[in-house]
Design a protein around this motif. Structure first.
Motif, PDB file in Angstrom:
ATOM      1  N   VAL A 169     -30.258 -52.623  53.088  1.00 54.59           N
ATOM      2  CA  VAL A 169     -29.747 -51.976  54.286  1.00 54.59           C
ATOM      3  C   VAL A 169     -30.016 -50.473  54.209  1.00 54.59           C
ATOM      4  CG1 VAL A 169     -27.640 -51.342  55.524  1.00 54.59           C
ATOM      5  CG2 VAL A 169     -28.002 -53.707  54.807  1.00 54.59           C
ATOM      6  N   ALA A 170     -29.788 -49.907  53.026  1.00 51.54           N
ATOM      7  CA  ALA A 170     -29.994 -48.465  52.857  1.00 51.54           C
ATOM      8  C   ALA A 170     -31.413 -48.076  53.242  1.00 51.54           C
ATOM      9  CB  ALA A 170     -29.695 -48.060  51.417  1.00 51.54           C
ATOM     10  N   ARG A 171     -32.367 -48.848  52.756  1.00 52.57           N
ATOM     11  CA  ARG A 171     -33.761 -48.534  53.081  1.00 52.57           C
ATOM     12  C   ARG A 171     -33.998 -48.607  54.586  1.00 52.57           C
ATOM     13  NH1 ARG A 171     -35.437 -50.916  47.956  1.00 52.57           N
ATOM     14  NH2 ARG A 171     -35.167 -52.997  48.776  1.00 52.57           N
ATOM     15  N   HIS A 172     -33.410 -49.634  55.204  1.00 46.24           N
ATOM     16  CA  HIS A 172     -33.702 -49.835  56.622  1.00 46.24           C
ATOM     17  C   HIS A 172     -32.931 -48.907  57.553  1.00 46.24           C
ATOM     18  CE1 HIS A 172     -36.599 -53.076  56.494  1.00 46.24           C
ATOM     19  NE2 HIS A 172     -35.928 -53.567  55.474  1.00 46.24           N
ATOM     20  N   VAL A 173     -31.924 -48.204  57.050  1.00 49.37           N
ATOM     21  CA  VAL A 173     -31.321 -47.191  57.915  1.00 49.37           C
ATOM     22  C   VAL A 173     -32.004 -45.839  57.694  1.00 49.37           C
ATOM     23  CG1 VAL A 173     -29.069 -48.298  58.168  1.00 49.37           C
ATOM     24  CG2 VAL A 173     -29.403 -46.609  56.358  1.00 49.37           C
ATOM     25  N   GLY A 174     -33.010 -45.811  56.837  1.00 53.04           N
ATOM     26  CA  GLY A 174     -33.793 -44.585  56.723  1.00 53.04           C
ATOM     27  C   GLY A 174     -33.563 -43.793  55.443  1.00 53.04           C
ATOM     28  N   ILE A 175     -32.962 -44.421  54.425  1.00 56.63           N
ATOM     29  CA  ILE A 175     -32.709 -43.693  53.182  1.00 56.63           C
ATOM     30  C   ILE A 175     -33.858 -43.937  52.210  1.00 56.63           C
ATOM     31  CG2 ILE A 175     -31.188 -43.531  51.173  1.00 56.63           C
ATOM     32  CD1 ILE A 175     -28.925 -44.453  53.098  1.00 56.63           C
ATOM     33  N   ASP A 176     -34.402 -42.863  51.668  1.00 61.86           N
ATOM     34  CA  ASP A 176     -35.415 -42.994  50.635  1.00 61.86           C
ATOM     35  C   ASP A 176     -34.671 -43.294  49.334  1.00 61.86           C
ATOM     36  OD1 ASP A 176     -37.413 -42.804  48.808  1.00 61.86           O
ATOM     37  OD2 ASP A 176     -38.294 -40.992  49.652  1.00 61.86           O
ATOM     38  N   THR A 177     -34.448 -44.579  49.082  1.00 61.85           N
ATOM     39  CA  THR A 177     -33.553 -44.958  47.985  1.00 61.85           C
ATOM     40  C   THR A 177     -34.129 -44.556  46.633  1.00 61.85           C
ATOM     41  OG1 THR A 177     -34.529 -47.149  47.983  1.00 61.85           O
ATOM     42  CG2 THR A 177     -32.499 -46.892  49.201  1.00 61.85           C
ATOM     43  N   ALA A 178     -35.441 -44.696  46.477  1.00 66.33           N
ATOM     44  CA  ALA A 178     -36.040 -44.375  45.178  1.00 66.33           C
ATOM     45  C   ALA A 178     -35.824 -42.893  44.860  1.00 66.33           C
ATOM     46  CB  ALA A 178     -37.530 -44.702  45.199  1.00 66.33           C
ATOM     47  N   ARG A 179     -36.069 -42.039  45.839  1.00 67.95           N
ATOM     48  CA  ARG A 179     -35.936 -40.605  45.633  1.00 67.95           C
ATOM     49  C   ARG A 179     -34.479 -40.246  45.319  1.00 67.95           C
ATOM     50  NH1 ARG A 179     -35.000 -37.178  49.708  1.00 67.95           N
ATOM     51  NH2 ARG A 179     -35.076 -34.991  49.128  1.00 67.95           N
ATOM     52  N   THR A 180     -33.557 -40.842  46.071  1.00 69.65           N
ATOM     53  CA  THR A 180     -32.142 -40.552  45.858  1.00 69.65           C
ATOM     54  C   THR A 180     -31.723 -40.899  44.436  1.00 69.65           C
ATOM     55  OG1 THR A 180     -31.820 -41.157  48.165  1.00 69.65           O
ATOM     56  CG2 THR A 180     -29.853 -40.963  46.817  1.00 69.65           C
ATOM     57  N   LYS A 181     -32.128 -42.084  43.982  1.00 71.60           N
ATOM     58  CA  LYS A 181     -31.728 -42.514  42.645  1.00 71.60           C
ATOM     59  C   LYS A 181     -32.343 -41.625  41.582  1.00 71.60           C
ATOM     60  CE  LYS A 181     -32.926 -46.867  43.485  1.00 71.60           C
ATOM     61  NZ  LYS A 181     -33.188 -48.293  43.240  1.00 71.60           N
ATOM     62  N   VAL A 182     -33.622 -41.320  41.744  1.00 72.87           N
ATOM     63  CA  VAL A 182     -34.303 -40.514  40.730  1.00 72.87           C
ATOM     64  C   VAL A 182     -33.673 -39.121  40.656  1.00 72.87           C
ATOM     65  CG1 VAL A 182     -36.471 -39.400  40.101  1.00 72.87           C
ATOM     66  CG2 VAL A 182     -36.476 -41.782  40.840  1.00 72.87           C
ATOM     67  N   LEU A 183     -33.412 -38.507  41.799  1.00 69.40           N
ATOM     68  CA  LEU A 183     -32.829 -37.160  41.795  1.00 69.40           C
ATOM     69  C   LEU A 183     -31.482 -37.149  41.083  1.00 69.40           C
ATOM     70  CD1 LEU A 183     -33.603 -35.691  45.326  1.00 69.40           C
ATOM     71  CD2 LEU A 183     -34.411 -34.892  43.096  1.00 69.40           C
ATOM     72  N   LEU A 184     -30.671 -38.157  41.367  1.00 67.79           N
ATOM     73  CA  LEU A 184     -29.351 -38.163  40.754  1.00 67.79           C
ATOM     74  C   LEU A 184     -29.414 -38.446  39.268  1.00 67.79           C
ATOM     75  CD1 LEU A 184     -26.888 -37.411  42.146  1.00 67.79           C
ATOM     76  CD2 LEU A 184     -26.107 -39.721  41.886  1.00 67.79           C
ATOM     77  N   PHE A 185     -30.347 -39.316  38.903  1.00 66.14           N
ATOM     78  CA  PHE A 185     -30.515 -39.602  37.477  1.00 66.14           C
ATOM     79  C   PHE A 185     -30.965 -38.324  36.760  1.00 66.14           C
ATOM     80  CE2 PHE A 185     -33.153 -41.626  33.989  1.00 66.14           C
ATOM     81  CZ  PHE A 185     -32.052 -41.948  33.221  1.00 66.14           C
ATOM     82  N   MET A 186     -31.777 -37.518  37.437  1.00 62.51           N
ATOM     83  CA  MET A 186     -32.221 -36.253  36.843  1.00 62.51           C
ATOM     84  C   MET A 186     -31.039 -35.314  36.588  1.00 62.51           C
ATOM     85  SD  MET A 186     -35.732 -35.590  38.979  1.00 62.51           S
ATOM     86  CE  MET A 186     -36.219 -34.051  38.185  1.00 62.51           C
ATOM     87  N   THR A 187     -30.069 -35.290  37.491  1.00 64.55           N
ATOM     88  CA  THR A 187     -28.926 -34.394  37.252  1.00 64.55           C
ATOM     89  C   THR A 187     -28.119 -34.875  36.063  1.00 64.55           C
ATOM     90  OG1 THR A 187     -27.391 -35.560  38.692  1.00 64.55           O
ATOM     91  CG2 THR A 187     -28.738 -33.868  39.710  1.00 64.55           C
TER      92      THR A 187
END
Lengths: 287, 243, 306
Positions: free
Chosen positions: C186-204
């Motif tokens: 659902v996240a992907r289909h409402v327009g969220i770049d899920t891969a980018r979000t996860k990677v950025l947060l993992f980086m923090t």
């Protein structure tokens, strides 16, 4: 040539362990992170029987298999099955089973440390054998041959027998298997128990030529997981080839560069698999 | 409303799964303000088509384009941002979020983006629009099936998409709910929204669609107004059996 | 008005916590440093793993990178502690980004497995590089810093983590995380770049873990890869965060305090039982308090309201 032979022999033992994990993850759909500890328990049993009673590890196999089967079956029924029931989503089950099997893994390490805190060193069939122009220790050769025999028997059983077919059916689709009258619960528990037994047998065999200790299980869990992923979940043929590749690469890196880098080598393979073939060597799933 | 210019173009769309060809050389156009039905027997490739258009699956060959943007190799979140929203065959509500948050989810990251109060106000209006005005404070676990469907529709509308994909949105509704559902989609049509409707319910197709594409075994076998295609002998044959 | 009161209360609490080294020293200060360290680590862990359900076992690896970079920078390259402390988090964040890109698009199991052996693998690699290329002379971290300075620096990091978490909770990215934790498709289909979000947060998460590792390095004086690249640390962080609960920003704190104290007692008095305690803690969390202490409190509160 040395590297190739000993790499293949090591790979043979890995293949057996990965087969055990594959049964558990592919059929019962539980990622068992305590798999390595079951292996070490097998090794500890072989060590203990040899040192205390002079029992050959090859005889210990016969005792270890049913015990590991019953132990794994109980672990599935008592600890993991309730998680399957309670999980609302597959993701929830994944997280719960990861945490629970970590718990079991640490618990088992704790138990084993209290039983024996030192290395499990013993010497069994440590005589050199000449093979294809090179020398290997007899224990490695015997271990690889028995692993091949057990693996072969398992493969035939899965592919030629009725219960084996039921196991494969559940691996492909638990829903569909349920519809054609297979008792998915029972088959899952059985596959999990069988996987545990196979892993413990692998541990007995590995203990004859690798010095284990209570806390080395996690390394074997890692390797088995890498093999299963590389081979493709549920793909026994893939797992065998992946295990041989891992055995070869590890042996090559250890003898050519540095023995301290075997885990680094395993990771390099793992990374390559994740980047290029996450569906497994022979998988053809859609990315 | 009178259909406008072509907004979505599907050309030679093909999807293979191993040896199986789920969608085979499919082409059709969707015009602005039009409700386009995609119908066909089970397994004819309708849902695969929706998944290809929304970016959930990647086409083996062929293309989809929206207002000139090529969507063929585009990932789902980019498809959504370019203006395609969808609902799911099996309704998918975000269980740990409130009703309002579920609708807001569609407004924040989609085609036209809103955030904060603006998003809340917009989502609240949409919830009212789909008939959930009195359910805003209800926990999502307490929603009835049709209310879940409504909520999913509000979420899909919240990004103000250019094209709305409804994947068997009416499936599973009981007869009285079905009429409510049909009325709701019909009101979307009256607003001039562009909709692609994958559907099994024939009544809905007759009353809602401007045009239909009929699929069988992955191929398009007919295209036209509902009355035309439903009297087409190929279509009747496809539905009655592959004799 | 209540906002100002709340702000004032938080400020007072922070000042009280900051004043602790003036009151306690020796044993209790060292416990306080440990608690502060685990609070920063567990809270930043929970910011990523809580909503996404990806169990990251990489804390030990990033923490080790922080400690090791400080040590090798000071001993092998003559760099200052402060420079290395500033560089280390960015190195770890970049590594986390690379790992995230390779693993976070796949199922959670692959991610767990990859992070499981990560600390050990990097330790092997680092030892090899150290022995073969940098010479095996010892790695010393000699600074003027005292325990209380380390405590204050860790407090600053902890506050930064909390501030980051608080901002995140109010941001689009925080909302995106909650959606993808619920249903990634659902996240992907409402327009969220899920891969980018996860990677950025993992980086923090990697960033903060390395920063903590760097700050704590002077506590060791002499750094061995075996000590700083500790798989055990990764597990402790997971246990503490889950024990407290990951749904609230302050949740992990409620797990850190009791578990650090318990851990101190166990490792001092029953060192051979540590592994067993880790195992029992995991089982306790999974079977009895799956939502952590905060989840338990929430449930009890609901029950007490008629």
């Amino acid at each position: 040539m040395d590297v190739v032979i000993s790499g293949l022999l090591l790979g043979g033992a890995y293949a057996l362990v990965a087969m055990g994990l594959n049964l558990q993850y592919g059929v019962a759909r539980i990622m068992n992170l305590a798999n390595g500890e079951i292996l070490i328990l097998g090794g500890l049993a072989a060590f203990w029987a040899f040192v205390s009673f002079g029992l050959s590890p090859l005889l210990t196999l016969v005792i270890v298999a049913p015990l590991a089967f019953i132990g794994s079956w109980a672990m599935y029924k008592l600890l993991l099955r309730p998680l399957v029931r309670r999980a609302k989503t597959r993701g929830q089950l994944e997280v719960d089973s990861i945490l629970a099997t970590f718990g079991i893994s640490f618990f088992l390490v704790g138990v084993m440390v209290s039983l024996r805190a030192e290395y499990f060193t013993y010497s069994f069939l440590a005589t050199p054998v000449h093979l294809l122009g090179t020398t290997v220790a007899a224990n490695r050769l015997v271990a690889a041959l028995i692993a091949a025999a057990i693996g072969g028997a398992l493969y035939l059983w899965l592919n030629r027998s009725r219960p084996g077919m039921a196991v494969r059916a559940v691996a492909v689709s638990p829903e569909a298997a349920g519809l054609v009258g297979i008792n998915v619960d029972r088959v899952s528990a059985f596959a999990f128990a069988l996987g545990g037994a196979v892993t413990a047998l692998g541990g007995c065999l590995i203990s004859t030529f690798v010095t284990l200790d209570a806390s080395s299980g996690v390394l074997f869990t890692m390797k088995a997981l890498i093999i299963v992923i590389m081979g493709g979940v549920g793909d026994i043929r893939g797992a065998i080839i992946a295990a041989l590749i891992l055995g070869l690469v590890e042996t090559a890196v250890a003898s050519i560069i540095d023995p301290g880098l075997t885990l680094v080598a395993a990771y390099a393979i793992f990374l390559a698999v994740l980047l290029f073939r996450p569906q497994g060597l022979f998988g053809q799933g859609n990315a | 409303m009178i259909p406008g210019e072509t907004i979505l173009e599907v050309r030679g769309l093909t999807k293979r799964f191993g040896g199986l060809i789920a969608v085979n050389d499919l082409s059709f156009d969707v015009r602005e303000h039009e409700v386009m039905g995609v119908i066909g027997p089970n397994g004819s490739g309708k849902s695969t088509t929706i998944n290809l258009i929304s970016g959930a699956l990647r086409a083996t060959s062929g293309s989809v384009s929206l207002e000139g943007h090529d969507l063929t190799a585009v990932r789902p979140h980019e498809t959504a941002r370019l203006g395609i929203s969808r609902t799911f065959q099996l309704v998918r509500i975000l269980p740990a979020l409130s009703v309002l948050e579920n609708a807001v989810a569609g407004a924040v990251f989609g085609h036209k983006r809103r955030w904060g109060r603006k998003a809340d106000v917009f989502a609240t209006d949409l919830l009212e629009r789909v008939g959930l005005a009195d359910k805003v404070a209800v926990p999502v676990s307490a929603l009835t099936y049709i209310d879940q469907k409504r909520l999913e529709l509000a979420r899909a509308l919240a990004g103000e998409p250019e094209v709305l994909l409804l994947d068997e949105w009416l499936a599973g509704l009981n007869p009285s709910e079905l009429q409510v559902g049909i009325d709701l989609i019909s009101s979307l049509r009256a607003e001039g929204r562009t909709v692609i409707l994958v559907e099994h319910v024939m009544d809905a197709i007759r009353s809602l669609c401007d045009r239909c594409v009929v699929m069988n075994s992955g191929k398009k076998i007919a295209e036209g107004t509902p009355a035309e295609v439903l009297s087409d002998p190929h279509v009747i044959e496809a539905y009655l059996g592959d004799a | 008005m209540p906002d100002i009161l709340r702000g004032g209360a938080i400020l007072l609490a922070v000042l009280a916590v900051a004043a602790l080294p003036l009151l306690a020293d020796g044993y209790w200060l060292s416990i306080a440093v440990t608690i502060m360290m685990y609070t920063a680590l567990s809270t930043s862990w929970a910011l990523f793993s809580g909503p996404t359900h990806y169990i990251a076992l990489s804390t030990g690896a990033f923490y080790g990178i922080g400690g090791y970079l400080v040590a090798t920078g000071m001993s092998d390259f003559g760099t200052s502690f402060w420079t290395m402390m500033a560089i280390a988090p960015f190195v770890a964040a970049l590594l986390a980004g690379a790992i995230g890109i390779a693993t976070l698009r796949l199922s959670g199991v692959y991610f767990v497995i990859f992070t499981l052996g990560l600390a050990e693998m990097i330790r092997n690699l680092v030892s090899w590089v150290q022995n073969n290329f940098l010479g095996s002379k010892g790695l010393y971290v000699l600074t003027e810093l005292e325990e209380r300075h380390i405590y204050w620096m860790l407090l600053a990091v902890t506050l930064a983590v909390f501030l980051f978490g608080w901002r995140l909770g109010r941001s689009r990215m925080g909302f995106a995380l909650r959606i993808l934790g619920n249903d990634e498709e659902v996240a992907r289909h409402v327009g969220i770049d899920t891969a980018r979000t996860k990677v950025l947060l993992f980086m923090t998460t990697g960033f903060f873990a390395a920063l903590v590792g760097a700050i704590v390095a002077p506590r060791y004086y002499y750094i061995e890869p075996n000590v700083v690249f500790s798989p055990e640390l990764s597990f402790l962080v997971v246990i503490m965060a889950l024990l407290g609960g990951t749904r609230r920003l302050y949740g992990p704190l409620l797990g850190v305090i009791p578990f650090t104290l318990l851990w101190e007692v166990v490792s001092a008095s029953f060192p051979s039982a540590t592994t067993m305690v880790l195992g029992l803690a995991f089982l306790l969390i999974v079977y009895l308090i799956p939502d952590g202490v905060t989840g338990l409190i929430g449930k009890l509160r609901k029950r007490s309201v008629p």
